[in-house]
Design a protein around this motif. Structure first.
Motif, PDB file in Angstrom:
ATOM      1  N   LYS A   1       0.900  -1.339   0.163  1.00  0.00           N
ATOM      2  CA  LYS A   1      -0.022   0.187   0.054  1.00  0.00           C
ATOM      3  C   LYS A   1       0.739   1.193   0.030  1.00  0.00           C
ATOM      4  CE  LYS A   1      -3.798  -2.407   2.458  1.00  0.00           C
ATOM      5  NZ  LYS A   1      -4.400  -2.238   3.921  1.00  0.00           N
ATOM      6  N   ASP A   2       2.128   1.144   0.880  1.00  0.00           N
ATOM      7  CA  ASP A   2       3.211   2.326   0.754  1.00  0.00           C
ATOM      8  C   ASP A   2       3.484   2.682  -0.808  1.00  0.00           C
ATOM      9  OD1 ASP A   2       2.591   2.472   3.554  1.00  0.00           O
ATOM     10  OD2 ASP A   2       4.421   1.448   4.067  1.00  0.00           O
ATOM     11  N   TYR A   3       3.950   1.425  -1.428  1.00  0.00           N
ATOM     12  CA  TYR A   3       4.288   1.847  -2.855  1.00  0.00           C
ATOM     13  C   TYR A   3       3.060   2.298  -3.584  1.00  0.00           C
ATOM     14  CZ  TYR A   3       8.348  -1.534  -2.540  1.00  0.00           C
ATOM     15  OH  TYR A   3       9.365  -2.175  -2.107  1.00  0.00           O
ATOM     16  N   PHE A   4       2.073   2.169  -3.611  1.00  0.00           N
ATOM     17  CA  PHE A   4       0.874   2.402  -4.284  1.00  0.00           C
ATOM     18  C   PHE A   4       0.687   4.270  -3.909  1.00  0.00           C
ATOM     19  CE2 PHE A   4      -1.403  -1.700  -4.858  1.00  0.00           C
ATOM     20  CZ  PHE A   4      -0.677  -1.946  -6.192  1.00  0.00           C
ATOM     21  N   THR A   5       0.712   4.358  -2.440  1.00  0.00           N
ATOM     22  CA  THR A   5       0.899   5.890  -2.024  1.00  0.00           C
ATOM     23  C   THR A   5       2.051   6.572  -2.843  1.00  0.00           C
ATOM     24  OG1 THR A   5       0.062   5.270   0.070  1.00  0.00           O
ATOM     25  CG2 THR A   5       1.291   7.472  -0.112  1.00  0.00           C
ATOM     26  N   ALA A   6       3.202   6.127  -2.884  1.00  0.00           N
ATOM     27  CA  ALA A   6       4.194   6.958  -3.378  1.00  0.00           C
ATOM     28  C   ALA A   6       4.047   7.227  -4.798  1.00  0.00           C
ATOM     29  CB  ALA A   6       5.466   6.149  -3.196  1.00  0.00           C
ATOM     30  N   ILE A   7       3.686   6.256  -5.664  1.00  0.00           N
ATOM     31  CA  ILE A   7       3.502   6.423  -7.138  1.00  0.00           C
ATOM     32  C   ILE A   7       2.151   7.276  -7.404  1.00  0.00           C
ATOM     33  CG2 ILE A   7       2.203   4.221  -7.534  1.00  0.00           C
ATOM     34  CD1 ILE A   7       4.953   6.051  -9.720  1.00  0.00           C
ATOM     35  N   ASP A   8       1.067   7.187  -6.508  1.00  0.00           N
ATOM     36  CA  ASP A   8      -0.186   7.624  -6.703  1.00  0.00           C
ATOM     37  C   ASP A   8      -0.121   9.122  -6.511  1.00  0.00           C
ATOM     38  OD1 ASP A   8      -1.184   5.458  -7.794  1.00  0.00           O
ATOM     39  OD2 ASP A   8      -2.354   5.156  -5.683  1.00  0.00           O
ATOM     40  N   GLU A   9       0.725   9.443  -5.417  1.00  0.00           N
ATOM     41  CA  GLU A   9       0.778  11.007  -4.927  1.00  0.00           C
ATOM     42  C   GLU A   9       1.811  11.781  -6.130  1.00  0.00           C
ATOM     43  OE1 GLU A   9      -0.149  12.877  -2.369  1.00  0.00           O
ATOM     44  OE2 GLU A   9      -1.583  11.428  -2.262  1.00  0.00           O
ATOM     45  N   MET A  10       2.804  11.245  -6.686  1.00  0.00           N
ATOM     46  CA  MET A  10       3.625  11.685  -7.661  1.00  0.00           C
ATOM     47  C   MET A  10       2.702  11.873  -9.023  1.00  0.00           C
ATOM     48  SD  MET A  10       6.442  12.841  -6.495  1.00  0.00           S
ATOM     49  CE  MET A  10       7.034  13.048  -8.113  1.00  0.00           C
ATOM     50  N   ALA A  11       1.955  10.868  -9.138  1.00  0.00           N
ATOM     51  CA  ALA A  11       1.088  10.854 -10.510  1.00  0.00           C
ATOM     52  C   ALA A  11       0.373  11.986 -10.461  1.00  0.00           C
ATOM     53  CB  ALA A  11       0.315   9.550 -10.640  1.00  0.00           C
ATOM     54  N   LYS A  12       0.033  12.699  -9.527  1.00  0.00           N
ATOM     55  CA  LYS A  12      -0.713  13.824  -9.515  1.00  0.00           C
ATOM     56  C   LYS A  12      -0.179  15.055 -10.199  1.00  0.00           C
ATOM     57  CE  LYS A  12      -3.436  12.293  -5.425  1.00  0.00           C
ATOM     58  NZ  LYS A  12      -3.773  12.537  -3.725  1.00  0.00           N
ATOM     59  N   GLU A  13       1.192  14.957 -10.045  1.00  0.00           N
ATOM     60  CA  GLU A  13       1.988  16.084 -10.468  1.00  0.00           C
ATOM     61  C   GLU A  13       1.720  16.328 -12.079  1.00  0.00           C
ATOM     62  OE1 GLU A  13       3.668  18.522  -8.887  1.00  0.00           O
ATOM     63  OE2 GLU A  13       3.800  17.316  -6.873  1.00  0.00           O
ATOM     64  N   PRO A  14       1.588  17.499 -12.308  1.00  0.00           N
ATOM     65  CA  PRO A  14       1.457  17.830 -13.872  1.00  0.00           C
ATOM     66  C   PRO A  14       2.688  17.495 -14.836  1.00  0.00           C
ATOM     67  CG  PRO A  14       1.934  19.832 -12.802  1.00  0.00           C
ATOM     68  CD  PRO A  14       1.683  18.736 -11.577  1.00  0.00           C
ATOM     69  N   PHE A  15       3.780  17.291 -14.142  1.00  0.00           N
ATOM     70  CA  PHE A  15       4.919  16.830 -15.103  1.00  0.00           C
ATOM     71  C   PHE A  15       5.493  15.368 -14.997  1.00  0.00           C
ATOM     72  CE2 PHE A  15       6.280  18.622 -10.768  1.00  0.00           C
ATOM     73  CZ  PHE A  15       6.656  17.401 -10.071  1.00  0.00           C
ATOM     74  N   VAL A  16       4.363  14.784 -14.256  1.00  0.00           N
ATOM     75  CA  VAL A  16       4.513  13.264 -14.196  1.00  0.00           C
ATOM     76  C   VAL A  16       3.401  12.674 -15.230  1.00  0.00           C
ATOM     77  CG1 VAL A  16       3.998  10.965 -12.977  1.00  0.00           C
ATOM     78  CG2 VAL A  16       5.458  12.969 -12.011  1.00  0.00           C
ATOM     79  N   ASP A  17       3.872  12.131 -16.349  1.00  0.00           N
ATOM     80  CA  ASP A  17       2.858  11.287 -17.365  1.00  0.00           C
ATOM     81  C   ASP A  17       2.214   9.956 -16.523  1.00  0.00           C
ATOM     82  OD1 ASP A  17       1.562  10.082 -19.373  1.00  0.00           O
ATOM     83  OD2 ASP A  17       3.133  10.806 -20.916  1.00  0.00           O
ATOM     84  N   LYS A  18       1.110  10.060 -16.131  1.00  0.00           N
ATOM     85  CA  LYS A  18       0.553   8.937 -15.518  1.00  0.00           C
ATOM     86  C   LYS A  18       0.170   7.851 -16.449  1.00  0.00           C
ATOM     87  CE  LYS A  18      -4.197  10.714 -15.744  1.00  0.00           C
ATOM     88  NZ  LYS A  18      -5.433  11.051 -14.854  1.00  0.00           N
ATOM     89  N   ASP A  19       0.384   8.004 -17.775  1.00  0.00           N
ATOM     90  CA  ASP A  19       0.176   7.068 -18.627  1.00  0.00           C
ATOM     91  C   ASP A  19       1.429   6.207 -19.035  1.00  0.00           C
ATOM     92  OD1 ASP A  19      -2.580   7.446 -18.770  1.00  0.00           O
ATOM     93  OD2 ASP A  19      -2.396   9.129 -20.305  1.00  0.00           O
ATOM     94  N   ARG A  20       2.549   6.861 -18.460  1.00  0.00           N
ATOM     95  CA  ARG A  20       3.948   6.364 -18.775  1.00  0.00           C
ATOM     96  C   ARG A  20       4.522   5.858 -17.460  1.00  0.00           C
ATOM     97  NH1 ARG A  20       7.366   9.444 -22.624  1.00  0.00           N
ATOM     98  NH2 ARG A  20       6.006  11.297 -21.522  1.00  0.00           N
TER      99      ARG A  20
END
Length: 705
Positions: free
Chosen positions: A534-553
């Motif tokens: 769950k901690d892993y998902f927290t880390a990547i999901d939080e960063m995926a909210k940033e406009p400079f992170v391409d959540k589709d890649r």
């Protein structure tokens, strides 16, 4: 004629600088190397393998000079070479004192600083040699029949303590001398394999008389005993110690064999009396790891690192001190709720320096023993310290970060009021390379987990990061499983080379890592598929909210427990990721329980055996085995493994690859027949990097138009 070290390094080491003295090229004291320009100022595999890697560090008795070793690697020749250097204590007058094809390592000052002793294989086996501090008058001091793996001269200089292997297992040829070419290995008990070897020998400590020119009266302290000292696979000379009076040797040993050895971490500190030949166990009451003894300079105390619980190799590593006159033992690092990773007595025997990780950084601390074990943190900053030595009012230590490999620093041994101790860099081994590189920014972020806790996550950005662009992003899954995501520098899992390939890296200190308290560290045991995921998902999901992170890649990568994490996440990620890379990971937990060699690890981390149907913890563990969720795999995956890895066998990666292909999931398998849990050979290392980025680029970067 000896092979020229200049020729040895000319092809692969042309980027590496030596020692860092400004006039090195003019006075000829260092090997001259041609410069190569790094295109685009981005890190490459070739640049990583061109870097010199600083090893052992030794301060002279008068504290005016420092000797140290550096390892260099040749990619074309696919091998390494170790050389020795000496510099003044302030970093000036840095000069290389060995220039040949032999492996010279572990420098130690002897004979009141007039000579440097070191290990060298010039005679065909690794032996102790000596030379002047300028590299002249080399002389072989030992002619032991086997390789010497580590050594320490007694304080009075009259004896030598050294480590060498002794045969402990009867070979097939011993049993059947008429079958000398038979390759079969007959096994009758555990542990028949360990790390990357079929176990046939054990390291033993030997003591010999030393007359200044050679050794005599060699005595095996464990003569006739089948035990290890130091302990495999990591132990070295740090697990042995001379008393200041040169009359005793303290040593670390787990006096168990077979199944008992495989299921227990109960090692002890023993004191061997040279005069009587008697041995005393001073930690018998403790049932976990007791390692790395050190006598205080005044000889009144002995300190060591101690874990409390048998079978738990990642237990809190505590610092203990024993009063040798009274037998009183004290847990002196109680105020530090993390591991003591290495320690050093102060000269007055009234305090101890140590290094330990806290909140993702490994810093230097001091414990005042006369002041109710008061704890004082000396250093601060986004870096990790490693190894300690005293030099006047300074501590000599190696230091690295996510943006720079090990260099040697001089650190003030006290704080100036409220300010942290100042540190001065003494070596600039790879400055010539770093000057040509642009490193990505490293940032610490604290994130709120699903259970409301705060988690430190390191984020590493590409060089020339543009917040108006969108970047493919990688979730890094740490191994161990209880190894900190600190400011480590790796020559394989290197965050800066990932950033140089235009990836953002997200590296969380998920549940089950030290440096955030005992409860946080222990939350992973018996719960591999639980909160840590769950901690892993927290880390990547939080960063995926940033406009400079391409959540589709988004990609996900990791090794060892990190490889297990990748295999597990592949069946649970709900289409978050578009590419996976698992190195040396566990795919089938039931097979891992039986395949791994250190059974104590499997018992503790998995909570027991899979056949224990009434054991709820064990059943939860095996119910979370990644192979049970292959039906949900839908994302391209690269599996990497070494066939000499006896910690996690290579069939785990082969099975995962086969499963992916049979499921119709794009997959690739990179197998190394000659590598263990790491990738150690230069050309294999370059191949690893190329394959790593080819795979990620294929799935996470849009095709060029």
């Amino acid at each position: 004629m000896k092979q020229s070290n200049l020729l040895f390094m000319s092809a692969a080491m042309m980027l590496a600088s030596c020692g860092g003295t400004k006039d090195a090229g003019q006075n000829g004291t260092l090997i001259e190397r041609s410069d190569i320009k790094i295109e685009g100022k981005r890190m490459t595999p070739e640049a990583l393998w061109a870097m010199g890697r600083i090893g052992s560090v030794a301060v002279s008795p008068d504290e005016k000079q420092i000797a140290y070793s550096v390892a260099y690697y040749s990619v074309p020749e696919n091998k390494s070479n170790n050389e020795l250097f000496v510099m003044n204590a302030d970093g000036s007058s840095n000069r290389q004192i060995t220039r040949d094809s032999w492996q010279e390592s572990q420098p130690v000052w002897i004979k009141d600083g007039k000579k440097i002793a070191f290990l060298c294989n010039e005679s065909g086996s690794s032996q102790v040699w000596e030379m002047n501090p300028d590299g002249t008058e080399r002389k072989q001091l030992t002619r032991y029949e086997g390789d010497i793996e580590g050594f320490a001269f007694s304080p009075d200089g009259k004896k030598l303590l050294f480590i060498a292997q002794v045969k402990t297992v009867q070979s097939t040829a011993d049993k059947h001398p008429d079958l000398p070419k038979a390759t079969g290995i007959i096994v009758t008990d555990l542990m028949y394999k360990h790390w990357d070897e079929w176990v046939t020998t054990a390291p033993h400590p030997f003591v010999a008389d030393f007359d200044g020119n050679g050794i005599s009266n060699v005595q095996d302290i464990l003569d006739g005993e089948p035990y290890e000292s130091p302990m495999k696979p990591w132990g070295g000379i740090e697990q042995l110690a001379w008393s200041p009076a040169s009359d005793k040797v303290a040593y670390t040993c787990r006096k168990k064999t077979g199944l008992a050895y495989a299921v227990s971490t109960n090692s002890d500190i023993y004191i061997y009396d040279l005069a009587t030949g008697k041995t005393e166990n001073i930690t018998e009451e403790n049932k976990g790891y007791d390692t790395n003894p050190q006598y205080s300079p005044d000889g009144k105390y002995i300190a060591w690192q101690s874990m409390e619980r048998d079978g738990y190799e990642a237990d809190l590593n505590r610092l203990f001190v024993m009063n040798l006159a009274t037998g009183e033992k004290r847990f002196v690092s109680r105020a530090f709720e993390s591991n003591v990773d290495a320690f050093l007595w102060n000269k007055d025997s009234q305090s101890i320096y140590f290094i330990g990780v806290w909140h993702g950084e490994t810093q230097i601390y001091n414990i005042g023993l006369a002041d109710n074990d008061s704890l004082n943190r000396l250093t601060d900053g986004m870096h990790d310290y490693a190894s300690l030595a005293l030099c006047g009012d300074k501590l000599i230590a190696k230091r690295h970060s996510m943006s720079m490999g090990d260099e040697i620093y001089a650190v003030n041994n006290t704080r100036n009021g409220n300010a942290f101790a100042e540190a001065e860099q003494l070596t600039f081994e790879n400055k010539q390379i770093y000057d040509q590189l642009e490193m990505g920014k490293v940032e610490a972020r604290w994130m709120t987990t699903t259970d409301g806790k705060q988690m430190l996550t390191w984020v590493i950005y590409p060089p020339q990061f543009d917040p108006n662009k969108k970047y493919p992003t990688l979730l890094f899954c740490e191994g161990g499983p209880q190894s900190p995501v600190s400011q480590f520098w790796s020559y394989r899992w290197n965050f800066q080379i990932m950033a140089a390939n235009d990836y953002i890296i997200v590296a969380p200190n998920r549940r089950g890592l030290p440096g955030f308290g005992v409860e946080w560290n222990e939350a992973i045991s018996g719960d591999y598929g639980g909160q840590c995921m769950k901690d892993y998902f927290t880390a990547i999901d939080e960063m995926a909210k940033e406009p400079f992170v391409d959540k589709d890649r988004l990609g996900c990568v990791g090794a060892s427990f990190g490889g297990f994490s990748v295999y597990w996440l592949a069946g649970h990620h709900d289409k978050r990721f578009k590419a996976f890379i698992a190195h040396d990971g566990i795919f089938n937990m039931e097979m891992q329980y039986l395949e791994t060699e250190e059974k104590w690890f499997a018992n503790w981390d998995m909570g027991g055996a899979y056949w224990e149907k009434d054991n709820a913890t064990a059943q939860r563990t095996f119910a979370n085995s990644p192979h049970l969720f292959v039906d949900k795999w839908d994302t391209p995956i690269l599996c990497i493994h070494g066939e000499k890895d006896f910690r996690i066998l290579a069939n785990q990666a082969m099975a995962a690859f086969d499963a992916a292909v049979m499921r119709g999931v794009p997959a690739e398998l990179l197998i190394y027949p000659d590598e263990n849990h790491w990738v150690l050979k230069p050309q294999n290392g370059v191949l690893w990097q190329r394959t790593f980025f080819e795979w990620l680029d294929k799935w996470l970067k849009p095709a060029k138009q």
